[in-house]
Write a protein that holds these residues in place. Sequence first.
Motif, PDB file in Angstrom:
ATOM      1  N   ASP A  56       5.050  -0.771  11.232  1.00  0.00           N
ATOM      2  CA  ASP A  56       3.982   0.011  11.846  1.00  0.00           C
ATOM      3  C   ASP A  56       4.018  -0.228  13.356  1.00  0.00           C
ATOM      4  O   ASP A  56       3.152  -0.881  13.931  1.00  0.00           O
ATOM      5  N   ASP A  57       5.061   0.314  14.006  1.00  0.00           N
ATOM      6  CA  ASP A  57       5.279   0.058  15.427  1.00  0.00           C
ATOM      7  C   ASP A  57       4.121   0.566  16.278  1.00  0.00           C
ATOM      8  O   ASP A  57       3.472   1.571  15.952  1.00  0.00           O
ATOM      9  N   ILE A  58       3.872  -0.145  17.371  1.00  0.00           N
ATOM     10  CA  ILE A  58       2.843   0.233  18.330  1.00  0.00           C
ATOM     11  C   ILE A  58       3.572   0.620  19.614  1.00  0.00           C
ATOM     12  O   ILE A  58       3.965  -0.237  20.405  1.00  0.00           O
ATOM     13  N   GLY A  59       3.795   1.910  19.808  1.00  0.00           N
ATOM     14  CA  GLY A  59       4.621   2.353  20.927  1.00  0.00           C
ATOM     15  C   GLY A  59       6.030   1.809  20.764  1.00  0.00           C
ATOM     16  O   GLY A  59       6.647   1.963  19.709  1.00  0.00           O
ATOM     17  N   ASP A  60       6.526   1.119  21.790  1.00  0.00           N
ATOM     18  CA  ASP A  60       7.863   0.542  21.696  1.00  0.00           C
ATOM     19  C   ASP A  60       7.839  -0.894  21.178  1.00  0.00           C
ATOM     20  O   ASP A  60       8.865  -1.579  21.175  1.00  0.00           O
ATOM     21  N   LEU A  61       6.677  -1.362  20.712  1.00  0.00           N
ATOM     22  CA  LEU A  61       6.548  -2.715  20.182  1.00  0.00           C
ATOM     23  C   LEU A  61       6.834  -2.712  18.679  1.00  0.00           C
ATOM     24  O   LEU A  61       6.076  -2.139  17.890  1.00  0.00           O
ATOM     25  N   VAL A  62       7.917  -3.354  18.283  1.00  0.00           N
ATOM     26  CA  VAL A  62       8.267  -3.460  16.868  1.00  0.00           C
ATOM     27  C   VAL A  62       7.189  -4.284  16.163  1.00  0.00           C
ATOM     28  O   VAL A  62       6.910  -5.424  16.552  1.00  0.00           O
ATOM     29  N   THR A  63       6.571  -3.710  15.140  1.00  0.00           N
ATOM     30  CA  THR A  63       5.459  -4.380  14.460  1.00  0.00           C
ATOM     31  C   THR A  63       5.596  -4.232  12.947  1.00  0.00           C
ATOM     32  O   THR A  63       5.842  -3.135  12.444  1.00  0.00           O
ATOM     33  N   ARG A  64       5.428  -5.352  12.258  1.00  0.00           N
ATOM     34  CA  ARG A  64       5.386  -5.367  10.790  1.00  0.00           C
ATOM     35  C   ARG A  64       4.079  -6.015  10.358  1.00  0.00           C
ATOM     36  O   ARG A  64       3.623  -6.976  10.974  1.00  0.00           O
ATOM     37  N   ARG A  65       3.495  -5.481   9.270  1.00  0.00           N
ATOM     38  CA  ARG A  65       2.197  -5.986   8.812  1.00  0.00           C
ATOM     39  C   ARG A  65       2.260  -6.254   7.310  1.00  0.00           C
ATOM     40  O   ARG A  65       2.223  -5.333   6.508  1.00  0.00           O
ATOM     41  N   PRO A  66       2.302  -7.525   6.902  1.00  0.00           N
ATOM     42  CA  PRO A  66       2.326  -7.831   5.473  1.00  0.00           C
ATOM     43  C   PRO A  66       0.957  -7.810   4.812  1.00  0.00           C
ATOM     44  O   PRO A  66       0.855  -7.648   3.596  1.00  0.00           O
ATOM     45  N   VAL A  67      -0.091  -8.010   5.612  1.00  0.00           N
ATOM     46  CA  VAL A  67      -1.445  -8.012   5.065  1.00  0.00           C
ATOM     47  C   VAL A  67      -2.407  -7.510   6.145  1.00  0.00           C
ATOM     48  O   VAL A  67      -2.288  -7.924   7.290  1.00  0.00           O
ATOM     49  N   PRO A  68      -3.302  -6.574   5.810  1.00  0.00           N
ATOM     50  CA  PRO A  68      -3.434  -5.907   4.511  1.00  0.00           C
ATOM     51  C   PRO A  68      -2.304  -4.916   4.262  1.00  0.00           C
ATOM     52  O   PRO A  68      -1.675  -4.428   5.198  1.00  0.00           O
ATOM     53  N   GLY A  69      -2.078  -4.653   2.990  1.00  0.00           N
ATOM     54  CA  GLY A  69      -1.031  -3.721   2.601  1.00  0.00           C
ATOM     55  C   GLY A  69      -1.180  -3.380   1.131  1.00  0.00           C
ATOM     56  O   GLY A  69      -2.128  -3.837   0.465  1.00  0.00           O
ATOM     57  N   PRO A  70      -0.266  -2.587   0.586  1.00  0.00           N
ATOM     58  CA  PRO A  70      -0.351  -2.206  -0.820  1.00  0.00           C
ATOM     59  C   PRO A  70      -0.390  -3.434  -1.737  1.00  0.00           C
ATOM     60  O   PRO A  70       0.486  -4.301  -1.660  1.00  0.00           O
ATOM     61  N   GLY A  71      -1.424  -3.527  -2.540  1.00  0.00           N
ATOM     62  CA  GLY A  71      -1.533  -4.623  -3.497  1.00  0.00           C
ATOM     63  C   GLY A  71      -2.113  -5.903  -2.944  1.00  0.00           C
ATOM     64  O   GLY A  71      -2.297  -6.871  -3.689  1.00  0.00           O
TER      65      GLY A  71
END
Length: 285
Positions: free
Chosen positions: A14-29
Amino acid sequence: MSRSVTSVHPARRDDIGDLVTRRPVPGPGVDNVGAFLFLNHHGPQNYPPGNRGLPFGPHPHRGFETVTFILDGELAHTDSAGHESIIRAGGVQWMTAGRGIIHAEVSPEGFKRDGGPMEILQLWLNLPARLKMTTPRYVGVQADGIPAIEAEGATVHLVSGEWQGRRGAIESLTGVFLSWVEAQPGASVTFDGLRGRDVFLYAARGSIDVAGREVPQFHLAQLGEGESVTITATGPALFVFGHADPIDEPIVAHGPFVMNSAEEIRQAFADYQAGKFGVAEIVEG
C-alpha cells in the motif's frame, strides 16, 4: 508449553506516493493482535539525491502510542508538546499521543539532499481507557542507547521490558515488551513469560521458523497459547517481537484516533479542530 503458529498473514502493499509501504495489520483475517493495532513497514528502498523525503507532515493522534523503529536511514520528529529529534539507523522513537498531540515525521535536510537507504517500521499500541487522555510523552533513543544482547548467533535489541536480566531503553506505561532481533542462519531465540499475553511477531527481513511453521519475510504470525516461544532464523533474518497484557475494551478507530466509543472519536475531531492539540513545527537539520 511452547507457543506455535496458528496463522500467517502477508503484509499488503500500500505505497504512499513513492514510499514503498507494506501493512500486515490490519488486514484480511486480522484486525489487530490484541494491544498491537497497526504496523506500517516503509521500505527498504534507496532514495536518490535531491529527494522529497518522507511525506508525514504535521498530523494529529489521540488515544494510543506509536513506536517507530528506524532500521535504516534517519527520521526527524517534531511535535506540539515541544519535542524535537533526529533519530538515525538502529534507533527508536516512542510517542504516547494520550489526550492529543500533533507530530511530524519527515526526512532531515541532509537526507533529502544526499539520499540513501531507508527502512522504517511504525507500530501502533493501544492504551486502556484509563490512559487514553494521559499527558503526551515522547522518548527518542539512538542505537547506542538500546541494549543489544548477544544470544548465540542473534542480537536482541531490547526496546522495552526485561530479557536475560537486562531492561529495555524505554519504560512502557502499560508493561509492553518490545524488541527487534537480528539473527544469523540457524540461530534460535527463546522468549518466555508469555502466558496470558498478546504476542506480536513480524518477519521484516528473511524468513523465520516457529515450531516447524515457516513465517516468510513480510508476514505476520499469530500464535497460540503458551508460556514461551522459540524463533529460529532459516536464513539471515530480522524480526520484531513483542508482548503485552490484553486490553479487554472496545476499540473504535477512525483515522488518527483510537478510542473506546464513537462519541469519543467525535470529541477527538472536535478538540483537534478547536486547536486543543497545539501546533507542530517541522524540524530542519
